[in-house]
Design an enzyme around this catalytic site. Structure first.
Site, short mmCIF file in Angstrom:
data_model
loop_
_atom_site.label_atom_id
_atom_site.label_comp_id
_atom_site.label_asym_id
_atom_site.label_seq_id
_atom_site.Cartn_x
_atom_site.Cartn_y
_atom_site.Cartn_z
N GLY A 102 0.88 -1.17 0.00
CA GLY A 102 0.00 0.00 0.00
C GLY A 102 0.90 1.20 0.00
CB THR A 103 3.54 1.97 0.66
OG1 THR A 103 3.84 0.76 1.26
CG2 THR A 103 4.76 2.83 0.70
CB THR A 104 2.74 7.22 2.19
OG1 THR A 104 1.33 6.99 2.13
CG2 THR A 104 3.05 8.61 1.66
#
Lengths: 234, 245
Positions: A39-41
């Site tokens: 997912g992630t940022t």
């Protein structure tokens, strides 16, 4: 053996620019439904002193179930460069391992580290030629020419910028960075800005959250720190 | 008789050591290099000079078709001595390798890594059954990170780095001349002069400008030096020979 491509009588010395010298890349033909995604940022900012990378720590299944709460999504791949894990965890991990060993082999053979541009080119070639479809990392590094931030897209696109965000929370994080980034930021200021960008994404993106990891890259090396609470990092 | 047969075995088989630890086929390949006309390399402050004697066995042969120095990439050239056909295979290998480096890393191939890629390949031909060693020595010269570098490859597949060297026929005389006359800090122009003096050393008759193949490599790239410039240099040094005399 194609005699036009290769002079080695044993037939194993032809170098394919688009694949690793060491081993081959496993194909990803498994169960795509249940692949763990970051997912992630992930945020990378170039400053005059180096590069600051900040990421969240969540791994999820399709952004709907948190499958891990403390993934370190930035890893050193070179004496003065680090890369983020974005997309399929398995793909990103093997991508990082492959680049790390290629960079090490290059340095051992030539007695000088790879330039960050060479590392980004190699990463782009592997993304283009290999089956790492579901990755979108940031590469941050420092070399003789200064600080560099690159994004590597799944089709092998390599783009350099002063700052970049990838992952499912990218629009939120970019919103925080726009108008706030400037190339004269100190390392402290860049850390704060990157943290706020990950914080904004963690609030609203279901694929991002569970704390923060910060990597600081200078010409001295790479330092990676983990934080359970975003406030600690500020 | 038995002894004689064994001797023939390690004499003929490239992958077989002699009882005193020698590889005869590799040594014979070195002899093949000595039979070739000389090539020289000189490293200067600004770049490297490669020069080669291209003797023509007939006046009817087109001199330009006797290639002894070869551009490999924008920043590297190679001079050869020994079997021309063997050299050509390695030259083409080097050209491809230099481009693979650009494709793979988006940067020019270093002179040292290229030399080592070539020598690794040469070595393969000393340890593989059915293969024959390359009967050629190469002088690899070029720019690496702004620095001039000059290397030699020999038929065993060993790389050496030099300030100035000669390979091929007359090597000893030329090398001795370089040892007496080479100095640090030469300009490229002085390097061209020294290379020509070295090449002329074994033969008292001087050099025919037409019979010299000369390339320089510096920050601006690979340059093939013209006959008129070579003639001027030879004339200045009283080394001008050739057909008219």
């Amino acid at each position: 053996m194609n005699p036009d491509m290769n002079l080695d009588p044993t037939g194993d010395d032809a170098i394919d620019p688009y694949s690793p010298e060491l081993g081959s890349i496993a194909t990803e033909n498994g169960d795509k439904e249940n692949v763990t995604k970051t997912g992630t940022t992930t945020v990378g900012l170039a400053t005059e002193e180096g590069v600051v990378i900040a990421t969240d720590r969540r791994a999820s299944l399709g952004g709907r179930f948190v499958s891990n709460k403390n993934v370190v999504k930035v890893d050193q791949i070179h004496p003065t460069a680090a890369m983020t894990l974005v997309g399929s965890v398995g793909g990103a991990q093997s991508f990082i391992r492959t680049l790390r060993s290629e960079a090490s082999l290059y340095e051992t053979r030539r007695d000088e580290p790879m330039s960050i541009n060479a590392l980004a080119t190699l990463a782009g070639n592997f993304a283009r030629g290999g089956p790492f479809f579901a990755i979108h990392p940031i590469l941050g590094g420092v070399d003789e020419e200064g600080s560099h931030v690159y994004t590597i897209d799944p089709a092998g696109g390599v783009m350099e910028d002063d700052y970049a965000v990838t992952g499912s929370g990218m629009q939120l994080a970019y919103g925080t960075l726009e108008g706030e980034y400037n190339p004269e930021l100190s390392t402290e200021e860049a850390r704060e800005l990157a943290t706020r960008a990950v914080q904004a994404a963690s609030e609203r993106d279901t694929g991002s959250g569970n704390g923060l990891v910060i990597a600081e890259i200078t010409d001295e090396g790479v330092e990676i720190e983990e934080f359970d609470d975003l406030a600690e990092a500020l | 008789m038995q002894g004689n047969q064994q001797q023939q075995a390690y004499d003929r088989g490239i992958t077989i050591f002699s009882p005193d630890g020698r590889l005869y086929q590799v040594e014979y390949a070195r002899e093949a290099v000595k039979r070739g006309s000389a090539s020289v390399g000189v490293r200067t402050e600004d770049g490297v000079v490669l020069a080669a004697d291209r003797q023509a066995r007939s006046d009817l042969i087109e001199r330009d078709s006797i290639e002894k120095t070869h551009k490999i990439d924008d920043h590297i050239a190679i001079a050869s001595a020994g079997h021309v056909a063997d050299a050509r295979k390695l030259i083409d290998f080097a050209r491809r390798r230099a481009q693979v480096n650009r494709l793979r890393y988006d940067e020019p191939m270093g002179v040292e890594p290229l030399t080592k890629a070539i020598t690794d390949t040469i070595q393969d031909y000393t340890q593989t059954g059915g293969a024959r060693p390359f009967g050629v020595s190469l002088i690899v010269g070029g720019m690496e990170n702004g620095e001039p570098r000059l290397f030699e490859t020999d038929p065993s597949g060993t790389p050496y780095e030099w300030s100035a060297l000669a390979v091929g026929g007359g090597r000893e005389d030329i090398q001795e001349y370089f040892e007496d006359n080479y100095e640090e800090g030469l300009t490229l122009e002085q390097g061209v002069g020294l290379a020509l003096e070295g090449l002329a050393e074994p033969d008292d008759d001087g050099l025919d400008p037409d019979g010299v193949d000369l390339q320089t490599v510096d920050e601006d790239g690979v340059l093939t030096v013209g006959q008129d410039v070579i003639e001027e240099h030879l004339d200045e040094r009283d080394l001008l020979g050739g057909d008219d005399e």
